[in-house]
Design an enzyme around this catalytic site. Structure first.
Site, PDB file in Angstrom:
ATOM      1  N   CYS A  79       0.827  -1.204   0.000  1.00 46.12           N
ATOM      2  CA  CYS A  79       0.000   0.000   0.000  1.00 46.12           C
ATOM      3  C   CYS A  79       0.863   1.256   0.000  1.00 46.12           C
ATOM      4  O   CYS A  79       1.796   1.381   0.802  1.00 46.12           O
ATOM      5  CB  CYS A  79      -0.917  -0.003   1.227  1.00 46.12           C
ATOM      6  SG  CYS A  79      -1.982   1.452   1.330  1.00 46.12           S
ATOM      7  N   CYS A  85      -1.514   5.797   7.102  1.00 45.84           N
ATOM      8  CA  CYS A  85      -2.787   5.230   7.557  1.00 45.84           C
ATOM      9  C   CYS A  85      -2.556   4.339   8.767  1.00 45.84           C
ATOM     10  O   CYS A  85      -1.602   3.553   8.803  1.00 45.84           O
ATOM     11  CB  CYS A  85      -3.420   4.436   6.419  1.00 45.84           C
ATOM     12  SG  CYS A  85      -4.928   3.555   6.883  1.00 45.84           S
ATOM     13  N   CYS A  88      -2.958  -0.512   9.140  1.00 48.25           N
ATOM     14  CA  CYS A  88      -2.019  -1.632   9.108  1.00 48.25           C
ATOM     15  C   CYS A  88      -0.732  -1.276   9.845  1.00 48.25           C
ATOM     16  O   CYS A  88      -0.302  -0.131   9.843  1.00 48.25           O
ATOM     17  CB  CYS A  88      -1.674  -2.009   7.668  1.00 48.25           C
ATOM     18  SG  CYS A  88      -3.041  -2.704   6.724  1.00 48.25           S
ATOM     19  N   CYS A 167      -7.537   1.511  -0.585  1.00 47.00           N
ATOM     20  CA  CYS A 167      -7.152   0.651   0.536  1.00 47.00           C
ATOM     21  C   CYS A 167      -6.975  -0.764   0.005  1.00 47.00           C
ATOM     22  O   CYS A 167      -7.900  -1.325  -0.582  1.00 47.00           O
ATOM     23  CB  CYS A 167      -8.202   0.677   1.637  1.00 47.00           C
ATOM     24  SG  CYS A 167      -7.881  -0.506   2.976  1.00 47.00           S
ATOM     25  N   GLN A 275     -17.612 -12.154  10.888  1.00 52.45           N
ATOM     26  CA  GLN A 275     -16.158 -12.197  10.883  1.00 52.45           C
ATOM     27  C   GLN A 275     -15.606 -11.441   9.677  1.00 52.45           C
ATOM     28  O   GLN A 275     -16.154 -11.507   8.570  1.00 52.45           O
ATOM     29  CB  GLN A 275     -15.665 -13.634  10.876  1.00 52.45           C
ATOM     30  CG  GLN A 275     -16.019 -14.411  12.137  1.00 52.45           C
ATOM     31  CD  GLN A 275     -15.240 -13.946  13.363  1.00 52.45           C
ATOM     32  OE1 GLN A 275     -14.306 -13.156  13.266  1.00 52.45           O
ATOM     33  NE2 GLN A 275     -15.617 -14.449  14.529  1.00 52.45           N
ATOM     34  N   ASN A 309     -23.034 -18.320  13.043  1.00 55.03           N
ATOM     35  CA  ASN A 309     -21.854 -18.651  12.259  1.00 55.03           C
ATOM     36  C   ASN A 309     -21.361 -20.072  12.529  1.00 55.03           C
ATOM     37  O   ASN A 309     -20.997 -20.803  11.607  1.00 55.03           O
ATOM     38  CB  ASN A 309     -20.747 -17.648  12.568  1.00 55.03           C
ATOM     39  CG  ASN A 309     -19.532 -17.792  11.671  1.00 55.03           C
ATOM     40  OD1 ASN A 309     -19.657 -17.841  10.448  1.00 55.03           O
ATOM     41  ND2 ASN A 309     -18.350 -17.872  12.264  1.00 55.03           N
ATOM     42  N   ASP A 373     -17.048 -18.201  21.639  1.00 56.89           N
ATOM     43  CA  ASP A 373     -16.445 -17.184  20.761  1.00 56.89           C
ATOM     44  C   ASP A 373     -16.764 -15.802  21.324  1.00 56.89           C
ATOM     45  O   ASP A 373     -17.574 -15.054  20.765  1.00 56.89           O
ATOM     46  CB  ASP A 373     -16.993 -17.341  19.337  1.00 56.89           C
ATOM     47  CG  ASP A 373     -16.339 -16.394  18.345  1.00 56.89           C
ATOM     48  OD1 ASP A 373     -15.275 -15.829  18.669  1.00 56.89           O
ATOM     49  OD2 ASP A 373     -16.899 -16.202  17.247  1.00 56.89           O
ATOM     50  N   CYS A 399     -10.380 -13.302  20.304  1.00 50.65           N
ATOM     51  CA  CYS A 399      -9.872 -12.152  19.553  1.00 50.65           C
ATOM     52  C   CYS A 399      -8.925 -11.308  20.399  1.00 50.65           C
ATOM     53  O   CYS A 399      -8.605 -10.179  20.029  1.00 50.65           O
ATOM     54  CB  CYS A 399     -11.018 -11.299  19.014  1.00 50.65           C
ATOM     55  SG  CYS A 399     -12.153 -10.668  20.265  1.00 50.65           S
TER      56      CYS A 399
END
Length: 442
Positions: A79, A85, A88, A167, A275, A309, A373, A399
């Site tokens: 990128c 930005c 990332c 992006c 997700q 999910n 989850d 997560c």
């Protein structure tokens, strides 16, 4: 010289350090005179010239000025906006280096926070590294001095919206059209009253939800409708809270994604949690089902179940699936998805899993397997219930490594479970965000 003056002087100074590690936010870690220096966009083994941007008593945060020696796993960021930005943090690291960093963070958290060690390491779950992001919240700001509207993510470490042309991690239908979006908003009378756009990419359509602080005019609606038609976007407006989200025109086509391995089609609304990475999600669901080793007579308890999910895939192999989710709208979608996929063996319940009863009404008399989850805060409140259920196997999708480690400590060191396996899932390539899966056995 006062302390403030010394800090100002230090921010204008330069230094040289060798990077020895990566911190949890993916900044390189070096040391100067015994003081830690966190340098953005660096990798272990590199020697760099840096300039401090934040000076504290015990550490400094810095930007790299010159790279004297590059690590062998350094790559050129894809990128053009990497570094500006804030989306990332690891585009300069090879795919293998990114996975090693994330696995190392997981192992460290389990040991340091949870005082546990997995008996074996799961192979990382990976997928597409570019154009993968199907959910995002884009900031919007009308800035005349910069030529009009900006659409994108925040600048790294700053509240301003970065000036982006595209992006590389967003689904291409949106990621390549940030400027088209910006130019369209420039034409609206309410261009200064749109703070954000929610992106929700389904298998059948891409939805854009415009947060509007003022009512769009008839001309605005025509511009928005024409933009949706030109680029095949489903346009929604959100004048208030999430319950006010509605299609710009008429009734929108229902959004859905599929899990082909389980003959599942799951419907969702543009603001529902799904997700981020479709490919990794498919791999995650398949891996979780495999680790549970389901039998047709099994009763499975699924906590933080969302819109189904895992539920529908679980129901394909287990005799009974009892799901619990705290958001009533998601439970409504879960029930609809169970019916749409002919899963009469799913029982979906609403309950606040952060304040569960000592003996909740949804708890089955017998629980064979558990799938959990939870959100970033983890599931500390339900760990005793899970342990007391007597489940022979638990799969925990996480997560946040630190809260997984905390909950693993409870299961292993207080309730006699074994952590038989753990590994990372690269749901967010090029970022420092770490998703993982852990398998426990009684």
């Amino acid at each position: 010289m006062s302390r403030k003056a010394r800090k100002r002087a230090r921010r204008h100074a330069f230094g040289v350090t060798e990077i020895t590690d990566l911190a949890s936010n993916a900044r390189g870690v070096g040391h100067v005179d015994g003081k830690a220096v966190f340098v953005a966009d660096t990798l272990p083994g590199e020697q760099v010239l840096f300039q401090p941007v934040k000076v504290r008593r015990d550490y400094e945060e810095a930007d790299m000025v010159t790279l004297f020696s590059a690590a062998t796993n350094r790559v050129t960021p894809e990128c053009a906006h990497f570094g500006l930005c804030g989306g990332c943090a690891l585009q300069h690291a090879s795919p293998d280096a990114q996975l090693r960093f994330k696995q190392g963070q997981l192992v460290s958290a389990l040991s340091r926070v949870g005082h546990v060690q997995a008996e074996r390491e799961l192979a990382p779950l990976v997928g597409a590294r570019w154009g993968y992001r199907r959910r995002a919240r884009l900031g919007v700001k009308y800035v005349p001095k910069k030529g009009g509207t900006l659409v994108g993510f925040r600048e790294r470490g700053k509240p301003f919206i970065a000036e982006l042309s595209r992006c590389e991690v967003l689904v291409p239908s949106v990621g390549t059209r940030l400027r088209d979006l910006a130019h369209m908003i420039d034409r609206l009378t309410i261009r200064e009253r749109i703070p954000q756009i929610e992106v929700a990419a389904a298998d059948n359509r891409v939805a854009l939800v415009f947060r509007v602080l003022d009512e769009p005019s008839a001309a605005d609606r025509e511009v928005l409708a024409a933009f949706g038609t030109e680029y095949d976007f489903a346009i929604y407006l959100q004048p208030g809270n999430e319950r006010t989200i509605a299609p710009l025109e008429g009734t929108a086509e229902p959004l859905y994604y599929t899990l082909p391995d389980f003959d599942a089609r799951l419907y969702f609304l543009p603001n529902d949690f799904v997700q981020i990475h479709a490919g990794v999600n498919e791999a995650m669901v398949a891996a979780a089902i495999g680790h549970l080793d389901l039998q047709i007579e099994d009763t499975v308890l699924e906590l933080f179940a969302g819109l189904g999910n895992f539920s529908v895939p679980l129901a394909r192999s287990a005799g009974r699936v009892v799901t619990v989710e705290g958001e009533d709208g998601l439970v409504e979608r879960a029930r609809d998805n169970a019916r749409a996929n002919d899963c009469a063996n799913i029982e979906a319940h609403v309950d606040n899993l952060f304040e569960p009863a000592a003996a909740p009404a949804w708890m089955p008399e017998r629980v064979d397997k558990v799938l959990i989850d939870p959100p970033r805060s983890g599931a500390a409140e339900v760990m005793p219930l899970i342990a007391a259920s007597g489940a022979s196997r638990i799969v925990y999708c996480s997560c946040h490594p630190a809260t997984l480690a905390r909950d693993a400590d409870t299961l292993v060191n207080q309730h006699g479970y074994r952590l038989v396996a753990a590994g990372v899932m690269d749901m967010f390539p090029h970022t420092a965000h770490i998703e993982s899966m852990a398998v426990f056995e009684r």
